[in-house]
Design a protein around this motif. Structure first.
Motif, PDB file in Angstrom:
ATOM      1  N   UNK A   1       0.856  -1.180   0.000  1.00 24.20           N
ATOM      2  CA  UNK A   1       0.000   0.000   0.000  1.00 24.20           C
ATOM      3  C   UNK A   1       0.895   1.233   0.000  1.00 24.20           C
ATOM      4  N   UNK A   2       0.561   2.224  -0.836  1.00 24.58           N
ATOM      5  CA  UNK A   2       1.265   3.504  -0.782  1.00 24.58           C
ATOM      6  C   UNK A   2       0.378   4.566  -1.434  1.00 24.58           C
ATOM      7  N   UNK A   3       0.506   5.822  -1.010  1.00 22.57           N
ATOM      8  CA  UNK A   3      -0.345   6.875  -1.582  1.00 22.57           C
ATOM      9  C   UNK A   3       0.119   7.243  -2.984  1.00 22.57           C
ATOM     10  N   UNK A   4      -0.829   7.517  -3.878  1.00 27.97           N
ATOM     11  CA  UNK A   4      -0.462   7.996  -5.220  1.00 27.97           C
ATOM     12  C   UNK A   4      -1.058   9.373  -5.500  1.00 27.97           C
ATOM     13  N   UNK A   5      -1.859   9.887  -4.562  1.00 27.26           N
ATOM     14  CA  UNK A   5      -2.360  11.259  -4.619  1.00 27.26           C
ATOM     15  C   UNK A   5      -2.845  11.611  -3.219  1.00 27.26           C
ATOM     16  N   UNK A   6      -3.363  12.802  -3.057  1.00 31.19           N
ATOM     17  CA  UNK A   6      -3.828  13.214  -1.733  1.00 31.19           C
ATOM     18  C   UNK A   6      -5.092  12.480  -1.302  1.00 31.19           C
ATOM     19  N   UNK A   7      -5.770  11.816  -2.237  1.00 30.74           N
ATOM     20  CA  UNK A   7      -7.017  11.117  -1.889  1.00 30.74           C
ATOM     21  C   UNK A   7      -7.008   9.638  -2.265  1.00 30.74           C
ATOM     22  N   UNK A   8      -5.908   9.142  -2.853  1.00 31.60           N
ATOM     23  CA  UNK A   8      -5.893   7.763  -3.360  1.00 31.60           C
ATOM     24  C   UNK A   8      -4.705   6.981  -2.806  1.00 31.60           C
ATOM     25  N   UNK A   9      -4.958   5.726  -2.529  1.00 34.44           N
ATOM     26  CA  UNK A   9      -3.921   4.807  -2.065  1.00 34.44           C
ATOM     27  C   UNK A   9      -3.869   3.624  -3.025  1.00 34.44           C
ATOM     28  N   UNK A  10      -2.705   3.339  -3.535  1.00 32.33           N
ATOM     29  CA  UNK A  10      -2.532   2.184  -4.405  1.00 32.33           C
ATOM     30  C   UNK A  10      -2.357   0.932  -3.556  1.00 32.33           C
ATOM     31  N   UNK A  11      -3.069  -0.106  -3.913  1.00 30.08           N
ATOM     32  CA  UNK A  11      -2.883  -1.432  -3.312  1.00 30.08           C
ATOM     33  C   UNK A  11      -2.425  -2.383  -4.406  1.00 30.08           C
ATOM     34  N   UNK A  12      -1.345  -3.107  -4.140  1.00 35.42           N
ATOM     35  CA  UNK A  12      -0.851  -4.129  -5.056  1.00 35.42           C
ATOM     36  C   UNK A  12      -0.776  -5.453  -4.298  1.00 35.42           C
ATOM     37  N   UNK A  13      -1.554  -6.395  -4.746  1.00 38.69           N
ATOM     38  CA  UNK A  13      -1.573  -7.731  -4.130  1.00 38.69           C
ATOM     39  C   UNK A  13      -0.745  -8.660  -5.010  1.00 38.69           C
ATOM     40  N   UNK A  14       0.316  -9.207  -4.439  1.00 38.99           N
ATOM     41  CA  UNK A  14       1.158 -10.121  -5.205  1.00 38.99           C
ATOM     42  C   UNK A  14       0.536 -11.517  -5.210  1.00 38.99           C
ATOM     43  N   UNK A  15       0.421 -12.084  -6.403  1.00 36.06           N
ATOM     44  CA  UNK A  15      -0.103 -13.456  -6.557  1.00 36.06           C
ATOM     45  C   UNK A  15       0.986 -14.283  -7.236  1.00 36.06           C
ATOM     46  N   UNK A  16       1.568 -15.260  -6.553  1.00 38.47           N
ATOM     47  CA  UNK A  16       2.656 -16.057  -7.141  1.00 38.47           C
ATOM     48  C   UNK A  16       2.212 -16.781  -8.412  1.00 38.47           C
ATOM     49  N   UNK A  17       3.160 -16.976  -9.323  1.00 39.23           N
ATOM     50  CA  UNK A  17       2.874 -17.677 -10.562  1.00 39.23           C
ATOM     51  C   UNK A  17       2.406 -16.734 -11.649  1.00 39.23           C
ATOM     52  N   UNK A  18       2.125 -17.295 -12.813  1.00 41.33           N
ATOM     53  CA  UNK A  18       1.759 -16.492 -13.974  1.00 41.33           C
ATOM     54  C   UNK A  18       0.257 -16.418 -14.215  1.00 41.33           C
ATOM     55  N   UNK A  19      -0.530 -17.166 -13.438  1.00 44.22           N
ATOM     56  CA  UNK A  19      -1.975 -17.155 -13.609  1.00 44.22           C
ATOM     57  C   UNK A  19      -2.620 -16.567 -12.366  1.00 44.22           C
ATOM     58  N   UNK A  20      -3.630 -15.745 -12.591  1.00 46.41           N
ATOM     59  CA  UNK A  20      -4.365 -15.155 -11.476  1.00 46.41           C
ATOM     60  C   UNK A  20      -5.838 -15.553 -11.612  1.00 46.41           C
ATOM     61  N   UNK A  21      -6.586 -15.496 -10.514  1.00 48.03           N
ATOM     62  CA  UNK A  21      -8.023 -15.791 -10.616  1.00 48.03           C
ATOM     63  C   UNK A  21      -8.703 -14.863 -11.616  1.00 48.03           C
ATOM     64  N   UNK A  22      -9.716 -15.359 -12.258  1.00 53.60           N
ATOM     65  CA  UNK A  22     -10.418 -14.601 -13.301  1.00 53.60           C
ATOM     66  C   UNK A  22     -11.180 -13.423 -12.702  1.00 53.60           C
ATOM     67  N   UNK A  23     -11.026 -12.266 -13.340  1.00 55.45           N
ATOM     68  CA  UNK A  23     -11.796 -11.092 -12.917  1.00 55.45           C
ATOM     69  C   UNK A  23     -13.215 -11.188 -13.451  1.00 55.45           C
ATOM     70  N   UNK A  24     -13.352 -11.679 -14.682  1.00 54.87           N
ATOM     71  CA  UNK A  24     -14.655 -11.685 -15.362  1.00 54.87           C
ATOM     72  C   UNK A  24     -15.707 -12.507 -14.634  1.00 54.87           C
ATOM     73  N   UNK A  25     -15.335 -13.682 -14.121  1.00 56.14           N
ATOM     74  CA  UNK A  25     -16.341 -14.554 -13.492  1.00 56.14           C
ATOM     75  C   UNK A  25     -16.448 -14.378 -11.977  1.00 56.14           C
ATOM     76  N   UNK A  26     -15.751 -13.377 -11.433  1.00 58.33           N
ATOM     77  CA  UNK A  26     -15.881 -13.095 -10.005  1.00 58.33           C
ATOM     78  C   UNK A  26     -14.908 -13.825  -9.105  1.00 58.33           C
ATOM     79  N   UNK A  27     -14.063 -14.700  -9.683  1.00 57.17           N
ATOM     80  CA  UNK A  27     -13.120 -15.440  -8.837  1.00 57.17           C
ATOM     81  C   UNK A  27     -12.118 -14.507  -8.161  1.00 57.17           C
TER      82      UNK A  27
END
Length: 520
Positions: free
Chosen positions: A263-289
């Motif tokens: 987590x780190x701020x990227x503006x006065x009102x926004x915080x960036x969150x980056x979640x690391x997921x090991x490997x080259x495949x991530x759960x699908x965004x489209x189907x809600x996983x």
């Protein structure tokens, strides 16, 4: 407590073994033939002969952080610069948003510090580390610097646009939107590029020096280096709105399971969150996983202060992903051409060191070319460019090695020795004093020294062994301690070997380390 003299003897003995090991293996690199992204031209047909009369000194492929900063830097040096960028609209990325203090110092050195102004950039003063409900704050060692020196976090696209605009104000810098399709080669030397304009017109442009910095998806790098791209993980990016971080003006690293969350701020009102997921495949965004994964696996591990904003960001649906690439620098030294930025060298973005490496490389190149008034003197230019890949090594390899090693240490593992190493790293950094400022000075780019990195890395390992053996050692604890040291060696030695032992630790022994100015 472990006696300081015993600890010192143990550390000295271990380091002796380390250097004997890495010096024995050395760094074996073979020069390869150029790839298929070059077009051979003949000087007899008048194509390449035109470059001697060309008004352009340098062609820069790409106008990201590296390309835009380099264009401004060389333009200020009086060079005629032609920048060709595929898309000059504002980029929208989820990385390249945190500039370490060492990178900010390079920005000042290049006269680009005002590019972090008027973009709602936030000052970053250090990191907060979280593990199993405990936390520790790690401040940047900024006492010796001007009060303005700190890290900066921002929207990547805003920063790049500011640098492009500043470069474009110089009369000898020309920014053009176009797609470079190939490098132009003549007798083994790069003479320029072939590119398509916005209107689809095919054009050849010539210059004595071509710098390729077209990013992590570069289609030209195979001509100039041996790409060994690895993808250890992916980042899942979210933007949290109108929330307060537990530690203001700090980056936050949660040592979660299976791997870190940032987590780190990227503006006065926004915080960036980056979640690391090991490997080259991530759960699908489209189907809600993906939403389910973030809510059930990730959300319970983040600080309570950020929980509601995190859930809201998931519900808003603006979830993005990006593969995290790692690629050691392994160039084919090629007359007339250089690689720079993510096209040339990548490391895991956990430590936010990419922009610092790129800006440091630009300072090296600027200083290297200063004695050469005429870049069309091909023989002199070739001799000077030999030094670039060596001169950049101490800074770049320290940041690269730290990024790769920390990612592996910070990631969860079922192996007991790895668990002990992870805990030892958290506890070591929590000790404060040199145990905190030393590693943070490395991380921030304020003291990028390879030997200091190795010392602190194995100090963490030895500290972990000491914790295991105190107050009474047992056969099981001895065995775990031995595995911890072995595991630590297995983490850092391959990274050092890939970076180049000789270039990293003994750059002055490499030919062409220093070039005296040419005789007038």
């Amino acid at each position: 407590m472990i006696d300081h003299y015993i600890l010192g003897f143990f550390l000295a003995s271990l380091l002796g073994f380390v250097f004997l090991y890495i010096l024995r293996d050395g760094n074996k690199k073979k020069k390869k033939a150029h790839g298929s992204s070059t077009v051979k031209t003949s000087s007899t047909n008048g194509e390449c002969a035109a470059d001697n009369a060309s008004a352009t000194d340098v062609i820069i492929v790409g106008a990201g952080v590296a390309g835009a900063a380099l264009a401004h830097t060389l333009g200020r040096e009086g060079r005629q610069v032609h920048v060709i960028e595929r898309d000059l609209t504002e980029p929208d990325r989820i990385v390249g948003e945190l500039l370490q203090p060492g990178g900010y110092l390079k920005l000042i050195e290049l006269g680009l510090e005002d590019c972090v102004e008027e973009i709602d950039a936030q000052r970053v003063l250090g990191y907060a580390l979280f593990k199993d409900g405990k936390n520790t704050r790690l401040s940047y060692p900024l006492e010796k610097f001007h009060s303005d020196v700190a890290g900066r976090s921002f929207h990547n696209g805003r920063f790049i646009q500011r640098m492009r605009e500043k470069a474009a104000t110089l009369p000898n810098v020309r920014l053009e939107q176009g797609t470079v399709t190939s490098l132009l080669e003549d007798n083994g030397a790069i003479k320029g590029v072939q590119y398509k304009t916005k209107t689809g017109e095919e054009i050849k442009a010539f210059a004595p020096l071509t710098v390729v910095c077209d990013g992590c998806f570069s289609n030209l790098r195979r001509s100039l280096c041996k790409p060994k791209v690895e993808v250890p993980s992916c980042f899942v990016g979210l933007v949290l709105e109108n929330c307060q971080l537990p530690f203001a003006n700090h980056g936050h690293v949660i040592l979660a399971d299976p791997s870190p969350i940032l987590f780190y701020p990227i503006s006065s009102t926004e915080v960036r969150c980056l979640v690391d997921v090991p490997g080259q495949k991530v759960p699908s965004i489209a189907n809600g996983e993906m939403a389910k994964y973030l809510k059930t696996i990730v959300a319970p591990q983040i600080p309570p202060e950020l929980h509601d904003a995190f859930i809201s960001a998931i519900d808003n649906g603006n979830i993005r992903t990006m593969p995290n690439r790692s690629m050691p620098a392994d160039p084919y030294p090629t007359p007339g051409a250089l690689l720079m930025g993510d096209a040339f060298n990548m490391r895991h973005p956990l430590t936010g060191g990419g922009m610092t490496v790129a800006l440091s490389d630009i300072v090296v190149l600027r200083d290297l070319l200063k004695p050469l008034r005429n870049l069309h003197d091909a023989a002199s230019l070739c001799k000077y460019l030999e030094s670039f890949y060596t001169l950049r090594k101490p800074v770049a390899s320290t940041i690269n090695t730290l990024a790769g090693a920390l990612y592996m240490v910070f990631s969860a593992s079922p192996d007991q020795a790895r668990k002990e190493m992870r805990q030892a790293c958290f506890d070591y950094l929590s000790l404060g004093g040199v145990c905190s400022t030393g590693p943070v000075a490395l991380l921030s780019g304020l003291n990028p020294r390879p030997l200091s990195l190795v010392l602190h890395f194995f100090a963490v390992a030895i500290y972990g062994v000491g914790r295991l053996l105190f107050p009474f050692p047992s056969p099981k604890r001895l065995w775990i301690g031995a595995k911890l040291i072995s595991g630590a060696s297995g983490i850092i030695f391959p990274i050092i070997k890939a970076e180049g032992v000789r270039q990293m630790f003994f750059p002055a022994t490499v030919p062409a380390y220093y070039r005296a100015p040419p005789i007038e």
